[in-house]
Design an enzyme around this catalytic site. Structure first.
Site, mmCIF file in Angstrom:
data_model
loop_
_atom_site.group_PDB
_atom_site.id
_atom_site.type_symbol
_atom_site.label_atom_id
_atom_site.label_comp_id
_atom_site.label_asym_id
_atom_site.label_seq_id
_atom_site.Cartn_x
_atom_site.Cartn_y
_atom_site.Cartn_z
ATOM 1 N N PHE A 1 0.741 -1.253 -0.075
ATOM 2 C CA PHE A 1 -0.117 0.214 -0.179
ATOM 3 C C PHE A 1 0.783 1.115 0.144
ATOM 4 O O PHE A 1 0.386 2.278 -0.010
ATOM 5 C CB PHE A 1 -0.943 0.044 1.333
ATOM 6 C CG PHE A 1 -2.110 -0.787 1.124
ATOM 7 C CD1 PHE A 1 -2.388 -1.798 0.199
ATOM 8 C CD2 PHE A 1 -3.005 -0.926 2.206
ATOM 9 C CE1 PHE A 1 -3.567 -2.555 0.162
ATOM 10 C CE2 PHE A 1 -4.225 -1.774 2.141
ATOM 11 C CZ PHE A 1 -4.197 -2.576 1.366
ATOM 12 N N GLY A 2 2.106 1.176 -0.150
ATOM 13 C CA GLY A 2 2.995 2.329 0.251
ATOM 14 C C GLY A 2 4.373 2.347 -0.451
ATOM 15 O O GLY A 2 4.636 1.179 -0.837
ATOM 16 N N ALA A 3 4.891 3.498 -0.414
ATOM 17 C CA ALA A 3 6.479 3.577 -0.817
ATOM 18 C C ALA A 3 7.059 4.587 0.023
ATOM 19 O O ALA A 3 6.154 5.531 0.372
ATOM 20 C CB ALA A 3 6.254 3.923 -2.467
ATOM 21 N N ASP B 1 3.735 -4.370 15.810
ATOM 22 C CA ASP B 1 4.553 -5.094 14.771
ATOM 23 C C ASP B 1 6.183 -4.945 15.056
ATOM 24 O O ASP B 1 6.851 -4.370 14.360
ATOM 25 C CB ASP B 1 4.148 -4.445 13.450
ATOM 26 C CG ASP B 1 4.831 -5.325 12.217
ATOM 27 O OD1 ASP B 1 4.981 -6.348 12.262
ATOM 28 O OD2 ASP B 1 5.172 -4.606 11.267
ATOM 29 N N LYS C 1 7.331 9.313 2.864
ATOM 30 C CA LYS C 1 6.244 8.068 2.671
ATOM 31 C C LYS C 1 5.050 8.532 2.093
ATOM 32 O O LYS C 1 4.471 9.439 2.404
ATOM 33 C CB LYS C 1 5.979 7.358 4.189
ATOM 34 C CG LYS C 1 7.296 7.027 4.732
ATOM 35 C CD LYS C 1 6.871 6.386 6.267
ATOM 36 C CE LYS C 1 8.189 6.082 6.926
ATOM 37 N NZ LYS C 1 7.706 5.363 8.288
#
Length: 500
Positions: free
Chosen positions: A58-60, A180, A78
């Site tokens: 979903f991201g870079a 996490d 981000k």
């Protein structure tokens, strides 16, 4: 200098801007745009992305420079990159992204949590892109350290625990649960050997959770506590469980799946390493299946750790720093937290719905995104390429039919024709040829070759070729037919991909 375009799937994201290297242009110019897709290159008017760091589902994330600071300070940008998502998945991704910004703003005051520098939205045409800018930590992760040098000594693991337990207590005291904790989310800064806790995209707000509220299943397989894998409510002790698994990885150099016995549903790590029996009991308690059987807080774990090592060790005197040196062959950079899709609740041995963020951080894929290549390229470029390939295929087919069949026979001509067309198709898919190359070097080149042979060659078969107008008409029809097939195939593939 070069500026990297952050639009997902931009075919040529690197923009050379030599005018920014001279004078004070970089400080005074209002904006620059990608020459390929028109995306603004100065994010929020000030952040210039240099290169990609990581990509996830979903991201870079990108290394960037802040042009409004005297030394062009480095930072991590981000981006929420919701490609190929359903409406529900997009909403979850946006909530996770917003949550990370909120948490970083509140928790970034801790010296071992990266600061949030900015949070903003960029509109480019009809598209909206969401960004947050974070402090850049120049260092290496514990995962990189173990991958290069193997297991870490007990004294160093105790040092890591004594450094990060107060950080976890700070997070929990501020009403959050990280959810996490793992080696790739713990970084050691080169400059002063300070530990940092990364990746707050999965943070759970305790105060916002109603009694008995289910977890959304955000965790890394092998590190997530049993209640997380069941999708149940999470607790501060859920972070302690993941931190204990991280310590097992550091002590043994083995992945969690290699240390967990699925037959007995218990951790089987005691024979893998010889450490202080009191530390064994402490870690075993952190690894209890039931949350109420574990330590209640990170402070309780730290107090127990001090009781074990205080009489004989000095490791707890400077809890925020380490004597561990950087691995010699690991790229020293800050692997940022990349927003990843929440996997569905699963058993310990079942892989998550998406790769862990660190896999993207360790190695940035060559493609612009994780979307399949068939969907990643702009639709217009794909259809134009399909037309050119169809046009070229018909043109070569006419030559094969009128010349090749008579000269070398039908089967060899068809084999050569198929090989040439497949080679052109492969060169285009692999981006060795772009659409301009197809048009100029392939299509125009073939037409000129056919016309030249008709004018100067003595072969009677060449004179039997249709007129140039008829050849162009038939080739154009073949091109449009190929476009139709390509559009239909892409639509079918997109439907199947959305279901999967």
């Amino acid at each position: 200098m070069d500026i990297y375009c952050t639009r997902p799937n931009c075919p040529k994201p690197v923009n050379a801007c030599p005018d920014l290297d001279t004078g004070g242009t970089i400080k005074t110019i209002s904006q620059k745009f990608c020459v390929t897709c028109g995306m603004p290159l100065f994010l929020a008017g000030r952040y210039l992305t240099e290169k990609p760091l990581a990509r996830g589902g979903f991201g870079a994330a990108y290394i960037a420079r802040d042009r409004y600071t005297p030394a062009m300070r480095r930072c991590v940008v981000k981006q929420l990159m919701p490609l190929g998502l359903t409406g529900q998945q997009l909403e979850i991704a946006k909530q996770m992204f917003d949550r990370e910004g909120e948490v970083l703003e509140r928790l970034g005051t801790h010296p071992q949590i990266p600061d949030l520098l900015a949070f903003f939205e960029v509109q480019a045409g009809k598209d909206n892109f969401f960004y947050l800018v974070q402090e850049f930590i120049d260092g290496f992760t514990l995962e990189q350290l173990v991958e290069q040098h193997g297991a870490i000594a007990e004294a160093d693991v105790v040092e890591i625990m004594s450094s990060l337990l107060p950080v976890l207590q700070f997070v929990h005291d501020h009403g959050s649960i990280h959810r996490d904790i793992k080696p790739s989310n713990i970084m050691i800064r080169k400059a002063d050997q300070t530990y940092f806790l990364l990746d707050f995209g999965a943070v759970k707000q305790v105060t916002a959770a109603a009694a008995g509220q289910k977890s959304t299943g955000i965790f890394t397989p092998g590190y997530g506590a049993p209640e997380q894998m069941r999708g149940d409510k999470v607790f501060p002790s859920s972070d302690l469980y993941a931190f204990a698994v991280t310590c097992l990885y550091l002590l043994t150099g083995k992945e969690p799946d290699d240390l967990f016995d699925v037959n007995t549903n218990k951790w089987n790590w005691h024979s893998a390493i010889a450490v202080n029996p009191d530390l064994v009991r402490l870690l075993d308690r952190m690894l209890e299946t039931a949350p109420n059987m574990r330590f209640e807080s990170a402070k309780d774990v730290l107090d127990a750790l001090k009781q074990i090592y205080a009489p004989t060790s000095q490791t707890l005197t400077q809890p925020s720093q380490t004597s561990i040196s950087a691995p010699s062959q690991v790229p020293v950079s800050a692997p940022p937290a990349v927003v990843t899709p929440p996997p569905a609740p699963a058993s310990r041995r079942v892989a998550s719905a998406s790769p862990p963020p660190v896999q993207a951080a360790r190695q940035v894929p060559a493609s612009p995104s994780a979307t399949p290549w068939l969907l990643s390229a702009p639709l217009g470029n794909q259809l134009f390429a399909a037309f050119l390939i169809g046009f070229e295929g018909m043109l070569l087919g006419l030559v094969a039919y009128y010349v090749g069949f008579a000269q070398i026979g039908m089967q060899p001509s068809l084999l050569i024709l198929g090989g040439v067309v497949l080679s052109i198709l492969w060169l285009r898919i692999s981006q060795i040829l772009d659409n301009k190359d197809l048009l100029i070097f392939v299509n125009v080149g073939t037409i000129l070759a056919v016309v030249g042979l008709q004018l100067f060659a003595k072969l009677p078969q060449l004179q039997s070729l249709p007129s140039l107008e008829n050849m162009a008409l038939m080739s154009a029809i073949a091109g449009f037919a190929t476009v139709t097939c390509m559009a239909l195939f892409r639509l079918i593939f997109q439907l199947l991909y959305s279901f999967l």
